[in-house]
Design an enzyme around this catalytic site. Structure first.
Site, PDB file in Angstrom:
ATOM      1  N   CYS A 276      -2.210  -2.591   7.092  1.00 48.30           N
ATOM      2  CA  CYS A 276      -1.653  -2.462   8.443  1.00 48.30           C
ATOM      3  C   CYS A 276      -1.830  -1.025   8.948  1.00 48.30           C
ATOM      4  CB  CYS A 276      -0.181  -2.871   8.459  1.00 48.30           C
ATOM      5  SG  CYS A 276       0.944  -1.586   7.853  1.00 48.30           S
TER       6      CYS A 276
ATOM      7  N   GLU B 153       0.830  -1.208   0.000  1.00 52.26           N
ATOM      8  CA  GLU B 153       0.000   0.000   0.000  1.00 52.26           C
ATOM      9  C   GLU B 153       0.865   1.259   0.000  1.00 52.26           C
ATOM     10  OE1 GLU B 153      -0.182  -2.644   1.951  1.00 52.26           O
ATOM     11  OE2 GLU B 153      -2.150  -2.916   2.828  1.00 52.26           O
TER      12      GLU B 153
END
Ligand code: THU
Length: 128
Positions: free
Chosen positions: A84, A53
């Site tokens: 996360c 990401e």
């Protein structure tokens, strides 16, 4: 399969994950429709690992994107892995209304970034 899922799965093929064997792909769409991709990159110095990401976010930023609409994160696990905490925080820099979709092998989940990061610390938090 949607275009963003395809793009994330293609990026996932390039994941460098010799330590965890956990491959992640991300496809991040900007408001103008441009798609930026990322994969996780691990290091023998484990703590230097970068998530898919954040790689996609870096690509978007260096590409000049500032308004981001959707991100798809792909893994091969079910239930699908959500971004996360570090990635949630960095994505929040560009708005909590981002649509987040996690796609596993056979299942998926969707949220807004606001739902994944309640009471977020953002640039507005710095106002005094
Ligand atoms: N990972 C990601 O790419 N994105 C996340 O949101 C969570 C974890 C990667 C980091 C590492 O390479 C592997 O998954 C196992 O933690």
């Amino acid at each position: 399969m949607s275009d963003l899922v395809q793009r994330a799965r293609a990026a996932m093929q390039h994941a460098w994950a010799p330590y965890s064997q956990f491959h992640v792909g991300a496809a991040l769409e900007a408001q103008d429709g441009t798609v930026y991709v990322g994969c996780n990159v691990e290091s023998a110095s484990y703590g230097l690992t970068i998530c898919a990401e954040r790689m996609a976010l870096g690509a978007a930023v260096v590409g000049g994107a500032r308004k981001l609409t959707r991100i798809v994160v792909t893994t091969d696990v079910d239930p699908p892995a959500a971004p996360c905490g570090a990635c949630r925080q960095l994505l929040a820099e560009f708005g909590l209304d981002l649509e987040v979709r996690a796609v596993g092998r056979t299942t998926e989940k969707r949220w807004t970034l606001a739902a994944l990061l309640p009471d977020a610390f953002t640039k507005e938090s710095l106002d005094r």
